[in-house]
Write an enzyme that holds these catalytic residues in place. Structure first.
Site, PDB file in Angstrom:
ATOM      1  N   ARG A 109     -10.039   1.975   9.561  1.00 47.14           N
ATOM      2  CA  ARG A 109      -9.822   0.555   9.858  1.00 47.14           C
ATOM      3  C   ARG A 109     -11.123  -0.156  10.165  1.00 47.14           C
ATOM      4  O   ARG A 109     -11.195  -1.379  10.108  1.00 47.14           O
ATOM      5  CB  ARG A 109      -8.998   0.399  11.133  1.00 47.14           C
ATOM      6  CG  ARG A 109      -7.597   0.721  11.061  1.00 47.14           C
ATOM      7  CD  ARG A 109      -6.749  -0.382  10.475  1.00 47.14           C
ATOM      8  NE  ARG A 109      -5.382  -0.024  10.744  1.00 47.14           N
ATOM      9  CZ  ARG A 109      -4.347  -0.345   9.986  1.00 47.14           C
ATOM     10  NH1 ARG A 109      -4.518  -1.067   8.925  1.00 47.14           N
ATOM     11  NH2 ARG A 109      -3.149   0.057  10.307  1.00 47.14           N
ATOM     12  N   LYS A 164       0.822  -1.213   0.000  1.00 46.36           N
ATOM     13  CA  LYS A 164       0.000   0.000   0.000  1.00 46.36           C
ATOM     14  C   LYS A 164       0.858   1.266   0.000  1.00 46.36           C
ATOM     15  O   LYS A 164       0.575   2.210  -0.709  1.00 46.36           O
ATOM     16  CB  LYS A 164      -0.862   0.050   1.264  1.00 46.36           C
ATOM     17  CG  LYS A 164      -2.217  -0.559   1.135  1.00 46.36           C
ATOM     18  CD  LYS A 164      -3.179  -0.139   2.245  1.00 46.36           C
ATOM     19  CE  LYS A 164      -2.629   0.193   3.587  1.00 46.36           C
ATOM     20  NZ  LYS A 164      -2.067  -0.713   4.468  1.00 46.36           N
ATOM     21  N   ARG A 209      12.063  -2.248  10.734  1.00 48.63           N
ATOM     22  CA  ARG A 209      10.834  -1.939  11.473  1.00 48.63           C
ATOM     23  C   ARG A 209      10.824  -2.800  12.735  1.00 48.63           C
ATOM     24  O   ARG A 209      10.857  -4.016  12.658  1.00 48.63           O
ATOM     25  CB  ARG A 209       9.604  -2.255  10.613  1.00 48.63           C
ATOM     26  CG  ARG A 209       9.308  -1.211   9.557  1.00 48.63           C
ATOM     27  CD  ARG A 209       8.557  -0.032  10.135  1.00 48.63           C
ATOM     28  NE  ARG A 209       7.334  -0.475  10.785  1.00 48.63           N
ATOM     29  CZ  ARG A 209       6.154  -0.548  10.178  1.00 48.63           C
ATOM     30  NH1 ARG A 209       6.026  -0.220   8.924  1.00 48.63           N
ATOM     31  NH2 ARG A 209       5.091  -0.953  10.839  1.00 48.63           N
ATOM     32  N   ARG A 226      -0.812  -9.156  13.673  1.00 46.31           N
ATOM     33  CA  ARG A 226      -1.338  -7.975  12.977  1.00 46.31           C
ATOM     34  C   ARG A 226      -2.236  -8.388  11.815  1.00 46.31           C
ATOM     35  O   ARG A 226      -3.254  -7.748  11.545  1.00 46.31           O
ATOM     36  CB  ARG A 226      -0.182  -7.112  12.451  1.00 46.31           C
ATOM     37  CG  ARG A 226       0.482  -6.265  13.529  1.00 46.31           C
ATOM     38  CD  ARG A 226       1.856  -5.766  13.102  1.00 46.31           C
ATOM     39  NE  ARG A 226       1.809  -4.827  12.001  1.00 46.31           N
ATOM     40  CZ  ARG A 226       2.831  -4.595  11.161  1.00 46.31           C
ATOM     41  NH1 ARG A 226       3.972  -5.258  11.319  1.00 46.31           N
ATOM     42  NH2 ARG A 226       2.717  -3.720  10.201  1.00 46.31           N
ATOM     43  N   ARG A 252      12.297  -6.715   6.444  1.00 49.06           N
ATOM     44  CA  ARG A 252      11.982  -5.439   5.817  1.00 49.06           C
ATOM     45  C   ARG A 252      12.815  -4.309   6.406  1.00 49.06           C
ATOM     46  O   ARG A 252      12.978  -4.205   7.612  1.00 49.06           O
ATOM     47  CB  ARG A 252      10.498  -5.141   5.984  1.00 49.06           C
ATOM     48  CG  ARG A 252      10.047  -3.999   5.104  1.00 49.06           C
ATOM     49  CD  ARG A 252       8.567  -4.003   4.930  1.00 49.06           C
ATOM     50  NE  ARG A 252       7.880  -3.466   6.099  1.00 49.06           N
ATOM     51  CZ  ARG A 252       6.695  -2.879   6.035  1.00 49.06           C
ATOM     52  NH1 ARG A 252       6.067  -2.776   4.889  1.00 49.06           N
ATOM     53  NH2 ARG A 252       6.126  -2.425   7.116  1.00 49.06           N
TER      54      ARG A 252
END
Ligand SMILES: [Zn+2]
Length: 220
Positions: free
Chosen positions: A88, A13, A160, A171, A127
């Site tokens: 959300r 995204k 991260r 998540r 990542r």
């Protein structure tokens, strides 16, 4: 053009948001950035939000909604915006749409980026993110040319901190549970298109423009 981007962590995204921003000249409004900004400034909203984020939970509606609506009052959103990571929940969507309708600027499109959990986990472990220009790298399949350094701006990359596998799976689970009703909500309103986001970045970018053109009757 007022766009909402939906999709689980790892769906790309953020990358697609940046590409849309460059193409259409619209600001990307990410709740992560808004939350971090409030947390850095030590606002009451920011401190409250940080407690939830540190646990891998989503920030409660009233906190998130207040922060985002405050951001959407800034003058750079006059021509439109790209919302990444908000809303959300259906309650957040209703609050957002109510505020936008009151200002005479309804949402134009909701793009739902879809990937499977295994792809998401593979993408998210390893990542690295550039804190300066927000580009995302991955030690497994999209390494920077120089180890630990952003290809584009030369800034040092950061891992991260919340990206270990157990946290990622949690998540994803929270995401699916919370956003399924939201997808239905926008779909019923004729605002939503699904985008298969397991393909490479360029392919997903083309699909994104196609979906937008379809929703907005634009030239691709
Ligand atoms: Zn960079």
């Amino acid at each position: 053009m007022r766009i909402v981007l939906l999709g689980p962590p790892g769906a790309g995204k953020g990358t697609q948001a940046r590409r849309l921003s460059e193409r259409y000249g619209l600001p990307v409004i990410g709740t992560g950035d808004i939350f971090r900004d409030h947390a850095a400034r030590g606002t009451a909203l920011g401190l409250a939000a940080k407690e939830y984020m540190d646990r891998g939970d989503y920030v409660p509606d009233h906190i998130a909604v207040n922060m985002v609506l405050e951001r959407l009052d800034q003058p750079d959103t006059r021509e439109g915006f790209i919302l990444d990571g908000f809303p959300r929940t259906v309650a957040q969507a209703q609050a957002l749409e109510g505020a936008l309708a009151a200002g005479g600027r309804p949402l134009s499109a909701v793009l739902n980026f879809k990937i499977g959990d295994e792809v998401a986990v593979k993408r998210l472990t390893g990542r690295l993110v550039c804190p300066n220009c927000k580009r995302v790298y991955n030690l497994n399949f999209k390494r920077p040319r120089v180890e630990g350094i952003c290809d584009v701006c030369g800034h040092r990359l950061e891992a991260r901190s919340d990206d270990d596998e157990a946290t990622i799976r949690r998540r994803l689970l929270v995401y699916r549970k919370e956003t399924q009703p939201l997808v239905l909500y926008f779909w019923e309103r004729g605002l939503l298109r699904d985008i298969d986001a397991e393909a490479p970045e360029e392919v997903v970018a083309d699909r994104t423009i196609e979906a937008l053109s379809d929703l907005l009757d634009l030239e691709a």
